[in-house]
Write an enzyme that holds these catalytic residues in place. Sequence first.
Site, PDB file in Angstrom:
ATOM      1  N   GLY A   1       4.582 -22.361   3.985  1.00  0.00           N
ATOM      2  CA  GLY A   1       3.225 -22.477   3.433  1.00  0.00           C
ATOM      3  C   GLY A   1       3.156 -22.538   1.919  1.00  0.00           C
TER       4      GLY A   1
ATOM      5  N   TYR B   1      16.243 -36.511  12.506  1.00  0.00           N
ATOM      6  CA  TYR B   1      14.913 -35.928  12.237  1.00  0.00           C
ATOM      7  C   TYR B   1      13.947 -36.263  13.375  1.00  0.00           C
ATOM      8  CZ  TYR B   1      10.373 -35.467   9.830  1.00  0.00           C
ATOM      9  OH  TYR B   1       9.077 -35.140   9.481  1.00  0.00           O
TER      10      TYR B   1
HETATM   11  P1  NAD Z   1       7.243 -29.748   2.096  1.00  0.00           P
HETATM   12  O1  NAD Z   1       8.689 -29.886   1.764  1.00  0.00           O
HETATM   13  O2  NAD Z   1       6.264 -29.619   0.967  1.00  0.00           O
HETATM   14  O3  NAD Z   1       6.973 -28.529   3.073  1.00  0.00           O
HETATM   15  C1  NAD Z   1       7.939 -27.972   3.898  1.00  0.00           C
HETATM   16  C2  NAD Z   1       7.955 -26.484   3.647  1.00  0.00           C
HETATM   17  O4  NAD Z   1       8.881 -25.887   4.557  1.00  0.00           O
HETATM   18  C3  NAD Z   1       8.410 -26.148   2.231  1.00  0.00           C
HETATM   19  O5  NAD Z   1       7.529 -25.203   1.676  1.00  0.00           O
HETATM   20  C4  NAD Z   1       9.785 -25.528   2.451  1.00  0.00           C
HETATM   21  O6  NAD Z   1      10.077 -24.536   1.505  1.00  0.00           O
HETATM   22  C5  NAD Z   1       9.651 -24.962   3.837  1.00  0.00           C
HETATM   23  N1  NAD Z   1      10.925 -24.775   4.491  1.00  0.00           N
HETATM   24  C6  NAD Z   1      11.944 -25.671   4.614  1.00  0.00           C
HETATM   25  N2  NAD Z   1      12.974 -25.110   5.249  1.00  0.00           N
HETATM   26  C7  NAD Z   1      12.614 -23.838   5.549  1.00  0.00           C
HETATM   27  C8  NAD Z   1      13.243 -22.768   6.205  1.00  0.00           C
HETATM   28  N3  NAD Z   1      14.480 -22.874   6.670  1.00  0.00           N
HETATM   29  N4  NAD Z   1      12.570 -21.598   6.326  1.00  0.00           N
HETATM   30  C9  NAD Z   1      11.316 -21.479   5.857  1.00  0.00           C
HETATM   31  N5  NAD Z   1      10.666 -22.458   5.217  1.00  0.00           N
HETATM   32  C10 NAD Z   1      11.315 -23.623   5.067  1.00  0.00           C
HETATM   33  O7  NAD Z   1       6.900 -30.994   2.995  1.00  0.00           O
HETATM   34  P2  NAD Z   1       5.633 -31.379   3.898  1.00  0.00           P
HETATM   35  O8  NAD Z   1       5.572 -32.845   3.846  1.00  0.00           O
HETATM   36  O9  NAD Z   1       4.442 -30.567   3.563  1.00  0.00           O
HETATM   37  O10 NAD Z   1       6.188 -30.990   5.355  1.00  0.00           O
HETATM   38  C11 NAD Z   1       5.573 -30.053   6.211  1.00  0.00           C
HETATM   39  C12 NAD Z   1       5.888 -30.427   7.648  1.00  0.00           C
HETATM   40  O11 NAD Z   1       5.289 -31.690   7.942  1.00  0.00           O
HETATM   41  C13 NAD Z   1       7.377 -30.576   7.963  1.00  0.00           C
HETATM   42  O12 NAD Z   1       7.645 -30.017   9.240  1.00  0.00           O
HETATM   43  C14 NAD Z   1       7.565 -32.086   7.978  1.00  0.00           C
HETATM   44  O13 NAD Z   1       8.636 -32.481   8.809  1.00  0.00           O
HETATM   45  C15 NAD Z   1       6.236 -32.530   8.549  1.00  0.00           C
HETATM   46  N6  NAD Z   1       5.888 -33.932   8.283  1.00  0.00           N
HETATM   47  C16 NAD Z   1       5.626 -34.356   7.011  1.00  0.00           C
HETATM   48  C17 NAD Z   1       5.302 -35.699   6.803  1.00  0.00           C
HETATM   49  C18 NAD Z   1       5.000 -36.242   5.434  1.00  0.00           C
HETATM   50  O14 NAD Z   1       4.844 -37.470   5.300  1.00  0.00           O
HETATM   51  N7  NAD Z   1       4.902 -35.438   4.394  1.00  0.00           N
HETATM   52  C19 NAD Z   1       5.238 -36.578   7.882  1.00  0.00           C
HETATM   53  C20 NAD Z   1       5.499 -36.092   9.161  1.00  0.00           C
HETATM   54  C21 NAD Z   1       5.821 -34.766   9.349  1.00  0.00           C
END
Ligand code: NAD
Length: 248
Positions: free
Chosen positions: A15, A151
Amino acid sequence: MNEKYSGKNVVITGGGSGIGFATAKLLVDAGARVVITGRSQATLDAATERLGRNATAVRSDVSSLPDLDALAARVRDELGTLDALFVNAGITSAMPFEATTEEMYDESFAINVKGAFFTVQKLAPLLSTGAGVVLTTSVANVMGMQETSVYAAGKAALRSMARSLSRELLPRGIRVNAISPGPIDTGSLENAMGKEAADQFKAERVAENPMRRFGTPEEVAGAVAFLAFDATYTTGTELVVDGGVTQL
Ligand code: NAD
């Protein structure tokens, strides 16, 4: 500030940034108490500074079961019970399948799949009747995109878990759904592939998207809040927030 989610207790993994942070902000601004987790203390500190006193940060790695046990104990102390759990933490790894190492494969599944599963298992005892769990999948789970085989397979596993966990938690009145973001501009692509490759990747995604743009983290946050709290006759489903790219 509105009070729509006043009195609601929420945990959001990952978060501190991106979609997780935007969701924490939406919920805190509407009166909820939120615990955010992540691996970087600096990121968590910056996030709680912006979120204010109704947000607490717990450093916790979702791929570590001892960390998840400690998180559950802390949440029990801080919040008691939970009304929503947003299983959002994840890493995006882009790599041609020939170049993917065992280490990359294991890391992706350890965080994105095992981490999500055990987050739900460890926090489930705290979920109250009527609570909503939201798993984070991706449009990659129904598309054959370049360099995303590991992924995408992990996200497809989560899509499946949204159904099975819904069945298992239904007797307790708990709903489990998935949010499936399309291209959302959070900076995570730049982190995963570097700026130049990210710029090229983003231009391709914009060109193919019916809405000709990326979505915002706030647009996903609204859909997460809907699934977690408002979709009271909905369980096992996946809500796609992708500008129509997998639908039109
Ligand atoms: P982001 O990198 O800003 O957020 C991911 C968060 O997860 C980060 O705060 C990170 O510190 C945390 N994290 C990673 N590994 C961790 C671990 N081992 N333990 C605890 N926290 C951990 O990226 P986002 O784009 O906000 O991604 C959030 C979710 O949305 C992810 O699951 C990602 O796969 C999914 N997603 C994102 C997109 C996109 O286009 N941004 C598209 C599809 C899915």
